[in-house]
Scaffold this active site. Structure first.
Site, PDB file in Angstrom:
ATOM      1  N   ASN A 134     -33.296 -23.859  13.260  1.00  0.00           N
ATOM      2  CA  ASN A 134     -34.076 -23.269  14.502  1.00  0.00           C
ATOM      3  C   ASN A 134     -35.281 -23.938  14.457  1.00  0.00           C
ATOM      4  O   ASN A 134     -36.175 -23.901  15.710  1.00  0.00           O
ATOM      5  CB  ASN A 134     -34.082 -21.947  14.709  1.00  0.00           C
ATOM      6  CG  ASN A 134     -34.784 -21.301  13.456  1.00  0.00           C
ATOM      7  OD1 ASN A 134     -34.869 -21.997  12.356  1.00  0.00           O
ATOM      8  ND2 ASN A 134     -35.076 -20.159  13.374  1.00  0.00           N
ATOM      9  N   HIS A 180     -25.156 -16.866  10.046  1.00  0.00           N
ATOM     10  CA  HIS A 180     -26.606 -16.628  10.487  1.00  0.00           C
ATOM     11  C   HIS A 180     -26.838 -18.241  11.218  1.00  0.00           C
ATOM     12  O   HIS A 180     -27.390 -19.127  10.646  1.00  0.00           O
ATOM     13  CB  HIS A 180     -27.618 -16.704   9.413  1.00  0.00           C
ATOM     14  CG  HIS A 180     -27.313 -15.389   8.438  1.00  0.00           C
ATOM     15  ND1 HIS A 180     -28.144 -14.208   8.942  1.00  0.00           N
ATOM     16  CD2 HIS A 180     -26.546 -15.218   7.464  1.00  0.00           C
ATOM     17  CE1 HIS A 180     -27.538 -13.303   7.899  1.00  0.00           C
ATOM     18  NE2 HIS A 180     -26.664 -13.996   7.125  1.00  0.00           N
ATOM     19  N   THR A 181     -26.680 -18.187  12.357  1.00  0.00           N
ATOM     20  CA  THR A 181     -26.453 -19.422  13.217  1.00  0.00           C
ATOM     21  C   THR A 181     -27.940 -20.186  13.218  1.00  0.00           C
ATOM     22  O   THR A 181     -27.990 -21.387  13.292  1.00  0.00           O
ATOM     23  CB  THR A 181     -25.936 -19.210  14.624  1.00  0.00           C
ATOM     24  OG1 THR A 181     -26.869 -18.196  15.287  1.00  0.00           O
ATOM     25  CG2 THR A 181     -24.781 -18.809  14.884  1.00  0.00           C
ATOM     26  N   CYS A 182     -28.934 -19.464  13.014  1.00  0.00           N
ATOM     27  CA  CYS A 182     -30.411 -20.004  13.099  1.00  0.00           C
ATOM     28  C   CYS A 182     -30.477 -20.923  11.966  1.00  0.00           C
ATOM     29  O   CYS A 182     -31.228 -21.752  11.884  1.00  0.00           O
ATOM     30  CB  CYS A 182     -31.601 -19.164  13.370  1.00  0.00           C
ATOM     31  SG  CYS A 182     -31.408 -17.777  12.218  1.00  0.00           S
ATOM     32  N   PHE A 183     -29.975 -20.498  10.788  1.00  0.00           N
ATOM     33  CA  PHE A 183     -29.869 -21.279   9.371  1.00  0.00           C
ATOM     34  C   PHE A 183     -28.558 -22.018   9.282  1.00  0.00           C
ATOM     35  O   PHE A 183     -28.519 -22.712   7.975  1.00  0.00           O
ATOM     36  CB  PHE A 183     -30.192 -20.327   8.352  1.00  0.00           C
ATOM     37  CG  PHE A 183     -31.333 -19.353   8.474  1.00  0.00           C
ATOM     38  CD1 PHE A 183     -32.650 -19.943   8.888  1.00  0.00           C
ATOM     39  CD2 PHE A 183     -31.151 -17.963   8.478  1.00  0.00           C
ATOM     40  CE1 PHE A 183     -33.760 -19.182   8.956  1.00  0.00           C
ATOM     41  CE2 PHE A 183     -32.377 -17.178   8.958  1.00  0.00           C
ATOM     42  CZ  PHE A 183     -33.618 -17.670   9.216  1.00  0.00           C
TER      43      PHE A 183
END
Length: 752
Positions: A694, A717-720
């Site tokens: 992100n 944890h899609t942002c990571f």
């Protein structure tokens, strides 16, 4: 129904009636018999809305006072519009007016629930229909809805824009329907609509006991032959009474899931939002079941439970080639979609039974089914086809001019392309090239219409500042919507992955508080911290927050109200839920509402919305962008390990089992795993080695080791680009839990 603010004299259309089995009569003004008596005293005037299923020239049935009358839909009208009808006064009805207009008249012999405590009868000395004063509850603001019970009817009232909690509004309930339990069960609007809807299909009769706690006019969900349906309790029935309803046999025939992923979804029974079928009109509607299996009727925003669905209303009139529409975000339980697809001549091409059966197919079978239905909608070559000439150097400009000049029927004709000045006959290759090039150009961030997502550089989101790009910027979104719809119609691919919530808007899927994290993880975390403070009893007024936010456009910061006059409304502990709701509405729709509206209007110029109900938001991305080509060696090579697996660098039984299970996955399940962890099925052109997080920096696929006590299922944890993988004891347990986590993410359920 009429609604008056205290002290006013004008009517308002802000009130809905969900309980009445024939709510499509709205009395224009007070008078004998519930209508407006003409000067000669021989007729009554009513305003009636045209039901959803009625086409121009067709007749539909309505209640006018205590009678049923038939109305013919005018040629230039459409569902949702109001008609004014004049009905001769029935002498028998006139003679009974004095009794029928008294509050609770005739109710002595019925077991009706008591009126809501905030309801008070009003004496009407003019002899008009019974009226009530309703006090607006706490937490309700202008535009919000709240339920009340009056004379056994459960009504939904919309708070006037200039009203506030404690304000009294005047309600005139509509007349009740005839006391026929079987004929009125679940029927909303036209009493003939249900019979007409099922006339061409064999039905099965069901009998069920109204559950305890269900009020007349209130809906409840149940399983009928394995199908979850939504039934409305008749106004003359109550808990313990048995009522009957019919369903098509094709719908209740036991259908076996065609894929393991669907089998997992159907067997996993947990609290959450689910799509049901309304017995009243066979439309699909979202409901949320609580822990007891009852429908959750909570109306105030709850960050853990509340969900919203976009509602797109087409406007009559205007240019036939380009329809106008208004999009709003409504509570998910108020969202419904047709379950039939009709041709331009009114012929039913796809029935609700076919759609319901397709919903349990596997992804590949759904894609084939969808293509077959599009073939039915396609205009035959003999009726005309479109030849589109474009210059390669001016591809986007020429394409926009060509596509936006077409009407909706032209969009379903066969298209053939020619690049001016180049030799070649389009046998499919030029069409594929055109779709790839034109979508690649319009999604290019340098165009200014789209920008990379803050949480995933592979996903594109609408640029809120696109209005500064050009005066006719909205045309490009309408154009792209048509191109995406046409690509899906022709099974072509779109060269661009969008953020997840836009796919949900396309499908009419629920949007929740958690979805904010998919576009701005930092903002979501800030709101969660405020939520924790609120739950711990901290005084939020000390933070000096108001109902506004700051947005940056072209380097300049601008303060934007989340609600009208928001900068003057202080955030307190009492209105904090409304503040969270306003933040969700702004982030998920309002800040790009105009662009999003045009995108969806263009998309639905080509694709009928009911066909999309068979897909989830993961599947629609795979269908539009194609299954990714995943190099497993590249994936393994560029994977990092953290947590309990960091010190062994992945040399642990659970990590070995993970890759063995992923190797066993078919292409679809591998793509779903990628969506689960990174938020999209897209793979960077240069491979997993340049996967971004992100912050725009390289953030490789990461397997994070945790103990089973921390979380039972894998979580993402899609942002990571990180998956938390519990240290399971067996490969079989890992396979089961991983498949469940990956497939259930598209349902919106929380399996923590």
């Amino acid at each position: 129904m009429r609604l008056f603010k205290k002290g006013s004299s004008g009517p308002s259309n802000n009130t809905k009636n969900r309980a009445n089995s024939s709510p499509n009569v709205n009395v224009k003004s007070k008078g004998s018999g519930g209508g407006t008596v003409s000067a000669d005293g021989k007729s009554t005037v009513f305003r009636v809305p045209i039901p959803d299923s009625v086409q121009p020239g067709q007749e539909f049935q309505v209640y006018a006072g205590n009678r049923i009358v038939r109305v013919k839909c005018p040629p230039n009208s459409q569902p949702g519009q109001f008609l004014q009808i004049t009905v001769p006064i029935d002498p028998n009805e006139s003679s009974n007016n004095n009794n029928s207009n008294k509050p609770n008249a005739g109710a002595a012999n019925k077991s009706l629930p008591p009126d809501s405590p905030n309801v008070c009868p009003v004496e009407d000395r003019d002899g008009g229909p019974p009226a009530y004063m309703v006090t607006i509850p706490e937490g309700i603001r202008g535009g919000s809805q709240f339920p009340v019970t009056i004379q056994g009817q459960q009504l939904v009232v919309t708070c006037p824009p200039n009203a506030a909690p404690g304000t009294k509004v005047r309600i005139v309930p509509p007349p009740p329907p005839p006391d026929d339990v079987e004929s009125s069960v679940g029927i909303s609007g036209n009493p003939d609509s249900k019979r007409k809807l099922m006339a061409d299909e064999e039905t099965q009769l069901f009998e069920v006991q109204v559950p305890q706690g269900v009020k007349p006019g209130q809906s409840f969900a149940l399983l009928a032959a394995g199908v979850r349906v939504l039934v409305t309790c008749p106004l003359n029935a109550g808990p313990g009474q048995r009522i009957r309803f019919k369903l098509p046999k094709a719908l209740t025939t036991k259908r076996k899931p065609r894929s393991e992923a669907v089998e997992i979804k159907l067997s996993y029974d947990k609290d959450g939002w689910t799509r049901t079928i309304r017995v009243s009109d066979m439309k699909f509607q979202w409901v949320r079941m609580d822990d007891n299996g009852d429908i959750d009727t909570n109306t105030r925003f709850d960050a853990e439970k509340s969900a919203y669905v976009r509602k797109l209303t087409f406007q009559p009139g205007g240019d036939e080639r380009v329809r106008d529409g208004v999009m709003t975000l409504v509570p998910a339980s108020d969202a419904f979609v047709d379950s039939r697809v009709k041709a331009y001549n009114g012929e039913v091409l796809v029935s609700y039974s076919e759609i319901a059966e397709a919903q349990v197919k596997g992804f590949e079978e759904k894609a084939v089914w969808f293509q077959e239905k599009c073939q039915k909608l396609r205009v035959e070559w003999s009726e005309g086809h479109m030849r589109i000439n474009v210059r390669r150097n001016f591809l986007l400009e020429d394409s926009v001019d060509a596509v936006m000049s077409l009407n909706r029927k032209d969009l379903r004709k066969v298209w053939r392309f020619e690049f001016i000045g180049e030799m070649g006959i389009d046998a499919g290759g030029l069409t594929r090239e055109w779709f790839e090039l034109v979508t690649q150009e319009i999604f290019d961030p340098d165009m200014g219409l789209w920008m990379s997502s803050e949480t995933n550089q592979m996903c594109m989101q609408i640029n809120p500042a696109s209005k500064f790009v050009c005066d006719d910027y909205l045309v490009y979104y309408r154009f792209l919507g048509r191109v995406m719809g046409k690509a899906l119609f022709e099974m072509q691919l779109v060269n661009g992955h969008m953020v997840q919530y836009i796919y949900k808007h396309l499908l009419g899927w629920p949007i929740t508080f958690k979805d904010i994290a998919t576009i701005d993880e930092e903002y979501h975390q800030n709101l969660k911290q405020l939520k924790d403070l609120h739950e711990n009893g901290e005084d939020l007024e000390m933070l000096c927050l108001d109902f506004s936010t700051t947005q940056e456009f072209m380097g300049a910061k601008e303060e934007v109200d989340l609600v009208p006059g928001g900068s003057n409304i202080e955030v307190t502990n009492d209105n904090f839920p409304e503040y969270l709701e306003a933040c969700l509405r702004y982030r998920m729709m309002d800040r790009v509402k105009d662009q999003l509206t045009e995108l969806l209007l263009g998309f639905f110029d080509v694709i009928p919305e009911p066909l999309l109900t068979v897909f989830d938001f993961q599947e629609i991305e795979l269908l539009m962008c194609g299954l990714p080509k995943i190099d497993m060696d590249d994936w393994r090579e560029h994977t990092e390990y953290s947590g309990e697996y960091e010190h062994v660098n992945g040399d642990y039984p659970t990590c070995h089992w993970f890759w063995e299970v992923v190797d066993e996955f078919d292409q679809e399940m591998k793509a779903r795993l990628l969506q689960f962890v990174t938020g999209t099925s897209g793979v960077p052109a240069r491979g997993f080695g340049v996967l971004q997080g992100n912050d725009g920096n390289i953030r490789k696929f990461t397997i994070h080791g945790v103990h089973v006590g921390v979380c039972l299922y894998p979580r993402a944890h899609t942002c990571f680009n990180r998956i938390d993988l519990p240290m399971y004891e067996t490969k079989d347990e890992l396979r089961e839990k991983l498949k469940l986590a990956v497939t259930m993410v598209a349902t919106g359920f929380d399996i923590e």
